[in-house]
Design an enzyme around this catalytic site. Sequence first.
Site, PDB file in Angstrom:
ATOM      1  N   CYS A  82      12.994   0.255  -6.561  1.00  0.00           N
ATOM      2  CA  CYS A  82      12.320  -1.351  -6.784  1.00  0.00           C
ATOM      3  C   CYS A  82      11.759  -0.926  -7.886  1.00  0.00           C
ATOM      4  CB  CYS A  82      11.430  -1.383  -5.520  1.00  0.00           C
ATOM      5  SG  CYS A  82      12.115  -1.529  -3.703  1.00  0.00           S
ATOM      6  N   HIS A 142      12.604 -10.446  -2.257  1.00  0.00           N
ATOM      7  CA  HIS A 142      12.536  -9.143  -2.975  1.00  0.00           C
ATOM      8  C   HIS A 142      13.944  -8.799  -3.471  1.00  0.00           C
ATOM      9  CE1 HIS A 142      11.725  -5.378  -4.829  1.00  0.00           C
ATOM     10  NE2 HIS A 142      11.460  -4.696  -3.744  1.00  0.00           N
ATOM     11  N   CYS A 176       5.497  -0.215  -5.971  1.00  0.00           N
ATOM     12  CA  CYS A 176       5.959   0.820  -5.452  1.00  0.00           C
ATOM     13  C   CYS A 176       7.469   0.889  -5.167  1.00  0.00           C
ATOM     14  CB  CYS A 176       5.166   1.046  -4.112  1.00  0.00           C
ATOM     15  SG  CYS A 176       5.827  -0.323  -2.982  1.00  0.00           S
TER      16      CYS A 176
END
Length: 400
Positions: free
Chosen positions: A90, A356, A386
């Site tokens: 990510c 996301h 994160c």
Amino acid sequence: MEAYVYDHVRTPRGKGRPDGALHEVTSVEMATQLLQALQQRNDLDTSLLDDVIIGMAQPVGEQGGVLARAAVLQAGYAQTVGGQQIHRFCATGLDAVSLIAAQVHAGMIQAGIGGGVESMSRTVMGYDSGAWTSDPAVACQNHYAPQGIGADMIATLDGYTREDVDRFAVESQRKAANAWEQGYFKKSIVPVKDVLGEVLLDHDEHMRPGTTVDSLAKLKPAFEGFGKAGFEAVAKARYPEIEDISYVHHGGNSSGIVDGSGLVMVGSKEFGVKAGLKPRGRIRSYANIGSEPTIMLTAPSAVSRKALNAGGMTEKDIDLWELNEAFASVVLRYQREMDIPDDKINVNGGAIAMGHPLGATGAMLVGTVLDELERRDLNAGLITLCAANGLGTAAIIERV
């Protein structure tokens, strides 16, 4: 040498499933349309660019093969423009922007474009997990458990209740709806078109502005099944002080599964002069770090402090904070550790509301923060995410 942000664009986020508005659009096409938008918006001579770095969290199948180079050529850019594909889960999209900035800072290139893309409706999460999750020797040594277990462990260790995380999710939805209603994203959104030139999507499709704490209370915990299947025992082996995991996360207070892409154009002062462009911001510093891999979601505070130190700054120098809303407890812990008030973090909502697109989100957040700094006439913003297997990234941008 300074690294300036000259422009940024993103697609709207489409629901990451077969009936989502962007399901028919490949990742290379999403990136191509954004590259074309950057060229057209800035009347850009693309031969002035040195490199394009585009990452994704699943660099397999149609998202593999150095997608950045394919998109550069598909967009009609000068063939001298390079292409690179990166992967840091990510953290990828922000890391791509930072890598372009680092080359500019070092004087190795004059300009480039960094960002990410992810079609979560077309590429299955976990295709590229490799030894981290699949090799028993590696997974057992690192006490691997799915991310949702880590989020629920944070809630358990920190004492966040189901109502706490649901209330945060409702606020994310409210902020995102307000931002769209007020047109705060208008200058950065590039509507995605089909092969006939018809607009497929011009808004973030995942949002549920009518969400309430009462409606979220009806949803069942999403990760308890993983825990009872054995991962709870794995987590407790790493954290023996936990008697029982409090399963509080579900689809409504976790980041949404979506398709999307975001790109940021970064260059030197000399590039701006040659291209006839004025910089909108500069990248002050950036950092990456590793954290405990079982929970795997606790890196943002440490990597933010690392970026602040690299930039010669303190928390008081930051006007706006943006942390990807992987799960509600991740942001709640970050706020507590960094002492950030509600009105300075994720002020236009986040991934819980809008989704996301794994490899793209970091680049999208750079643009979101820069636009908001301009709108509010503020100076500095910090972006952090994160990432899986205990990774974290951060960058600080300032207005020019």
